[in-house]
Motif scaffolding. Structure first.
Motif, PDB file in Angstrom:
ATOM      1  N   PHE A  97      81.623 -55.762  34.843  1.00 53.73           N
ATOM      2  CA  PHE A  97      81.953 -55.528  33.431  1.00 53.73           C
ATOM      3  C   PHE A  97      83.310 -54.856  33.317  1.00 53.73           C
ATOM      4  N   ARG A  98      84.126 -55.400  32.419  1.00 55.87           N
ATOM      5  CA  ARG A  98      85.413 -54.787  32.067  1.00 55.87           C
ATOM      6  C   ARG A  98      85.394 -54.506  30.575  1.00 55.87           C
ATOM      7  N   LYS A  99      85.349 -53.231  30.244  1.00 57.90           N
ATOM      8  CA  LYS A  99      85.313 -52.820  28.827  1.00 57.90           C
ATOM      9  C   LYS A  99      84.243 -53.583  28.049  1.00 57.90           C
ATOM     10  N   GLY A 100      83.067 -53.728  28.669  1.00 51.40           N
ATOM     11  CA  GLY A 100      81.933 -54.358  28.009  1.00 51.40           C
ATOM     12  C   GLY A 100      81.833 -55.854  28.157  1.00 51.40           C
ATOM     13  N   VAL A 101      82.872 -56.466  28.715  1.00 50.21           N
ATOM     14  CA  VAL A 101      82.877 -57.930  28.870  1.00 50.21           C
ATOM     15  C   VAL A 101      82.377 -58.294  30.273  1.00 50.21           C
ATOM     16  N   PRO A 102      81.292 -59.083  30.375  1.00 53.26           N
ATOM     17  CA  PRO A 102      80.730 -59.401  31.697  1.00 53.26           C
ATOM     18  C   PRO A 102      81.387 -60.598  32.366  1.00 53.26           C
ATOM     19  N   ALA A 103      81.360 -60.593  33.691  1.00 51.80           N
ATOM     20  CA  ALA A 103      81.788 -61.737  34.506  1.00 51.80           C
ATOM     21  C   ALA A 103      80.875 -61.779  35.721  1.00 51.80           C
ATOM     22  N   GLU A 104      80.623 -62.970  36.210  1.00 52.76           N
ATOM     23  CA  GLU A 104      79.752 -63.100  37.376  1.00 52.76           C
ATOM     24  C   GLU A 104      80.396 -62.454  38.602  1.00 52.76           C
ATOM     25  N   TYR A 105      79.586 -61.741  39.371  1.00 53.21           N
ATOM     26  CA  TYR A 105      80.057 -61.157  40.633  1.00 53.21           C
ATOM     27  C   TYR A 105      80.185 -62.280  41.659  1.00 53.21           C
ATOM     28  N   GLY A 106      81.320 -62.333  42.363  1.00 49.43           N
ATOM     29  CA  GLY A 106      81.554 -63.439  43.292  1.00 49.43           C
ATOM     30  C   GLY A 106      81.651 -63.043  44.743  1.00 49.43           C
ATOM     31  N   GLY A 107      81.248 -61.821  45.075  1.00 48.87           N
ATOM     32  CA  GLY A 107      81.342 -61.369  46.466  1.00 48.87           C
ATOM     33  C   GLY A 107      80.043 -61.547  47.224  1.00 48.87           C
ATOM     34  N   THR A 108      79.995 -61.018  48.447  1.00 50.03           N
ATOM     35  CA  THR A 108      78.779 -61.088  49.264  1.00 50.03           C
ATOM     36  C   THR A 108      77.867 -59.921  48.900  1.00 50.03           C
ATOM     37  N   ARG A 109      76.703 -59.896  49.520  1.00 48.83           N
ATOM     38  CA  ARG A 109      75.735 -58.829  49.227  1.00 48.83           C
ATOM     39  C   ARG A 109      75.628 -57.832  50.371  1.00 48.83           C
ATOM     40  N   LYS A 110      76.679 -57.716  51.139  1.00 50.94           N
ATOM     41  CA  LYS A 110      76.745 -56.705  52.197  1.00 50.94           C
ATOM     42  C   LYS A 110      77.723 -55.609  51.757  1.00 50.94           C
ATOM     43  N   VAL A 115      82.332 -53.687  48.541  1.00 52.87           N
ATOM     44  CA  VAL A 115      83.479 -52.769  48.454  1.00 52.87           C
ATOM     45  C   VAL A 115      84.782 -53.548  48.324  1.00 52.87           C
ATOM     46  N   SER A 116      84.953 -54.554  49.171  1.00 58.31           N
ATOM     47  CA  SER A 116      86.172 -55.357  49.157  1.00 58.31           C
ATOM     48  C   SER A 116      86.359 -56.038  47.809  1.00 58.31           C
ATOM     49  N   TYR A 117      85.300 -56.647  47.299  1.00 57.91           N
ATOM     50  CA  TYR A 117      85.384 -57.392  46.047  1.00 57.91           C
ATOM     51  C   TYR A 117      85.744 -56.472  44.888  1.00 57.91           C
ATOM     52  N   MET A 118      85.084 -55.329  44.809  1.00 58.64           N
ATOM     53  CA  MET A 118      85.320 -54.416  43.688  1.00 58.64           C
ATOM     54  C   MET A 118      86.686 -53.746  43.776  1.00 58.64           C
ATOM     55  N   LYS A 119      87.170 -53.501  44.985  1.00 59.32           N
ATOM     56  CA  LYS A 119      88.524 -52.948  45.120  1.00 59.32           C
ATOM     57  C   LYS A 119      89.560 -53.948  44.615  1.00 59.32           C
ATOM     58  N   LYS A 120      89.333 -55.220  44.901  1.00 56.03           N
ATOM     59  CA  LYS A 120      90.243 -56.257  44.400  1.00 56.03           C
ATOM     60  C   LYS A 120      90.218 -56.278  42.869  1.00 56.03           C
ATOM     61  N   GLN A 121      89.012 -56.117  42.310  1.00 58.08           N
ATOM     62  CA  GLN A 121      88.885 -56.134  40.860  1.00 58.08           C
ATOM     63  C   GLN A 121      89.614 -54.955  40.209  1.00 58.08           C
ATOM     64  N   ALA A 122      89.680 -53.840  40.945  1.00 58.95           N
ATOM     65  CA  ALA A 122      90.304 -52.636  40.397  1.00 58.95           C
ATOM     66  C   ALA A 122      91.826 -52.712  40.409  1.00 58.95           C
ATOM     67  N   LEU A 123      92.339 -53.533  41.276  1.00 60.42           N
ATOM     68  CA  LEU A 123      93.799 -53.649  41.391  1.00 60.42           C
ATOM     69  C   LEU A 123      94.342 -54.687  40.421  1.00 60.42           C
ATOM     70  N   PRO A 124      95.618 -54.609  40.101  1.00 59.93           N
ATOM     71  CA  PRO A 124      96.231 -55.733  39.378  1.00 59.93           C
ATOM     72  C   PRO A 124      96.201 -56.954  40.296  1.00 59.93           C
ATOM     73  N   ALA A 125      96.355 -58.138  39.728  1.00 56.74           N
ATOM     74  CA  ALA A 125      96.307 -59.344  40.562  1.00 56.74           C
ATOM     75  C   ALA A 125      97.306 -59.257  41.702  1.00 56.74           C
ATOM     76  N   VAL A 126      98.465 -58.675  41.435  1.00 59.99           N
ATOM     77  CA  VAL A 126      99.490 -58.475  42.465  1.00 59.99           C
ATOM     78  C   VAL A 126      99.930 -57.014  42.439  1.00 59.99           C
ATOM     79  N   SER A 127      99.856 -56.368  43.596  1.00 57.46           N
ATOM     80  CA  SER A 127     100.303 -54.971  43.699  1.00 57.46           C
ATOM     81  C   SER A 127     101.754 -54.922  44.175  1.00 57.46           C
ATOM     82  N   ASP A 128     102.487 -53.941  43.689  1.00 54.01           N
ATOM     83  CA  ASP A 128     103.868 -53.740  44.150  1.00 54.01           C
ATOM     84  C   ASP A 128     103.844 -53.071  45.514  1.00 54.01           C
ATOM     85  N   VAL A 129     104.541 -53.682  46.447  1.00 51.09           N
ATOM     86  CA  VAL A 129     104.589 -53.155  47.813  1.00 51.09           C
ATOM     87  C   VAL A 129     106.000 -52.647  48.098  1.00 51.09           C
TER      88      VAL A 129
END
Length: 489
Positions: A97-110, A115-129
């Motif tokens: 959920f992002r601000k109340g809007v749902p989307a299907e979770y697309g990661g694994t169940r381990k 952790v990996s999937y949700m960290k990606k969701q927390a970042l912008p699509a592209v991070s400045d390096v």
């Protein structure tokens, strides 16, 4: 003294069972889901898959708490109205959920997958390096893609950002225009480097960068050369768009590593064109059967083209070693091996109310100028057993019009649906219709009553299925008499 000891024990017990997963109710759900980013599991206490997920979900919640990504769960046996409003029809269901809007979770169940999937969701699509965060960022996930681009090259930057927007759930993306970071990566811009925690650890894409070259590059290098496959990572291989080669071997076989290692050179030779995996044949013997391998002769080898719905098992009398597999894979790559089609024997006599269709004659029956209605079933399926009397009655109804319509059944556990059909069966019973003269299959979605089947056929059939064969022959005979035609004796 005794009271304080009891309180102390209660405190210890509470601490021992403290959870970082928030339990939600219909009252607390709206505010929790309205946060910037959350993950919510909808579950039932009796669900086996939910029980298997629970420890991983708990661990992930504790890890993600440090990143301020909250995780929660909803007991659907208690909060049935809430779960219904969220469209939950199976357990566990996970939604981001992002601000109340749902989307299907697309990661694994381990744990690591969550952790990996949700960290990606927390970042912008592209991070400045930059030079300062370069070393940390390139090791932030199992697969990280970093584009090194000149600051003035806006076209390449846009191409990379657009690609990242599309595949943000699959990979971690970074972009650097920092000269020091580019120097540290030892590349000449424009270039994209994939950093990964397996195989060679790094791959480079240099020169002109397009969405097509990025996709090819990502798919080719983002999976290990020869890894174990399981339900957790199957989707990665299924979506890769290239054939998948399996080594079936028991996980506890003392020679497993030796067998897998021997095939690695073959996997390396065909990298990017065929993915190679090993699979626990004890756990997934049914999958081996689905590829037309017969247990329990292990190790075994097979290639599956998921997109084309074809399978190519290696003769199980042969040894699974470098020489045999290498030769087999080369023949496959050169189109010298025909796909394996599992089929029951064609019945000598069709004496059932409906036509018994098998794989060996599937294409012949499909090519006939008849309307065709087929039930794809499994003998163990309760819904199929319940349908059988109605299906038999339907077959009997049109038994006098066999030149115009075929009502058939196809045991999909004992027969493969040929790839020419253009569809796969995911559940039983599946009912498909093909009108005479058409190549298009239509899925039957109505209820399973005799009246509904008849109504469907009358609406979709090309032929006059209500005109019996003998009546048509009789009418033709009358026409010949009236016209004075007759056969020579």
């Amino acid at each position: 003294m005794r009271t304080s000891a009891v309180l102390s024990l209660v405190g210890l017990a509470t601490a021992a069972f403290a959870s970082d997963v928030v339990d939600l109710t219909g009252t607390t759900f709206p505010d929790f889901a309205a946060q910037d980013l959350t993950l919510i599991e909808f579950f039932a206490p009796w669900c086996g898959h939910c029980k298997a997920l629970a420890p991983h979900y708990e661990e992930a919640a504790t890890i993600l708490k440090k990143d301020k990504i909250p995780i929660a769960k909803v007991d659907c046996t208690v909060e049935s109205d809430l779960c219904s409003s969220q469209g939950v029809n199976g357990y566990p269901t996970l939604k981001v959920f992002r601000k109340g809007v749902p989307a299907e979770y697309g990661g694994t169940r381990k744990t690591d997958g969550i952790v990996s999937y949700m960290k990606k969701q927390a970042l912008p699509a592209v991070s400045d390096v930059t030079a300062e965060n370069h070393d940390e960022f390139k090791t932030a996930d199992k697969v990280v893609l970093v584009a090194y681009v000149d600051e003035s090259d806006s076209k390449t930057q846009k191409t990379f950002r657009d690609f990242a927007d599309q595949y943000r759930d699959d990979y971690l993306f970074g972009l650097s225009t920092d000269a020091a970071a580019i120097a540290a990566a030892n590349v000449k811009p424009p270039a994209v480097v994939m950093y990964k925690t397996f195989d060679e650890g790094r791959n480079e894409l240099e020169g002109k960068i397009s969405s097509d070259s990025l996709l090819t590059f990502a798919k080719e290098h983002s999976v290990p050369l020869l890894d174990e496959i399981s339900p957790d990572n199957f989707a990665t291989y299924a979506e890769a768009g290239i054939p998948l080669a399996y080594i079936f071997v028991p996980a506890n076989d003392p020679k497993r590593e030796e067998i897998v290692k021997a095939i690695e050179p073959v996997a390396r030779e065909h990298k990017g064109k065929i993915n190679f995996v090993w699979i626990d044949s004890n756990k997934f013997a049914d999958h081996a059967k689905s590829l037309n391998l017969q247990e329990p002769t292990w190790p075994a080898f097979a290639i599956q083209n998921i997109q084309a719905m074809t399978k190519f098992p290696l003769d199980q009398s042969k040894t699974v070693d470098f020489a045999t597999v290498s030769s087999f894979v080369k023949d496959f790559a050169n189109g010298k091996i025909q796909p394996s089609i599992k089929s029951q024997k064609t019945p000598a006599v069709q004496d059932e109310p409906v036509y018994v269709l098998v794989a060996d004659e599937f294409e012949k029956v499909v090519a006939e100028d008849k309307d065709l209605l087929v039930e794809f079933y499994a003998p163990w399926c309760g819904h199929c057993k319940k349908l059988k009397p109605t299906w038999d009655t339907l077959g009997e109804r049109y038994s006098n019009a066999k030149s115009k319509i075929t009502v058939a059944k196809f045991d999909a556990t004992e027969n493969d649906i040929p790839s020419s059909a253009g569809f796969r069966v995911a559940g039983f019973p599946t009912i498909k219709f093909k009108a005479a003269g058409s190549s298009e299959w239509i899925s039957y979605e109505g209820d399973r009553s005799l009246e509904s089947f008849v109504e469907f056929l009358e609406a979709n059939a090309t032929n006059d299925i209500n005109s019996p064969d003998d009546e048509e022959a009789e009418l033709e005979g009358e026409s010949e008499v009236k016209s004075g035609r007759h056969d020579e004796l």
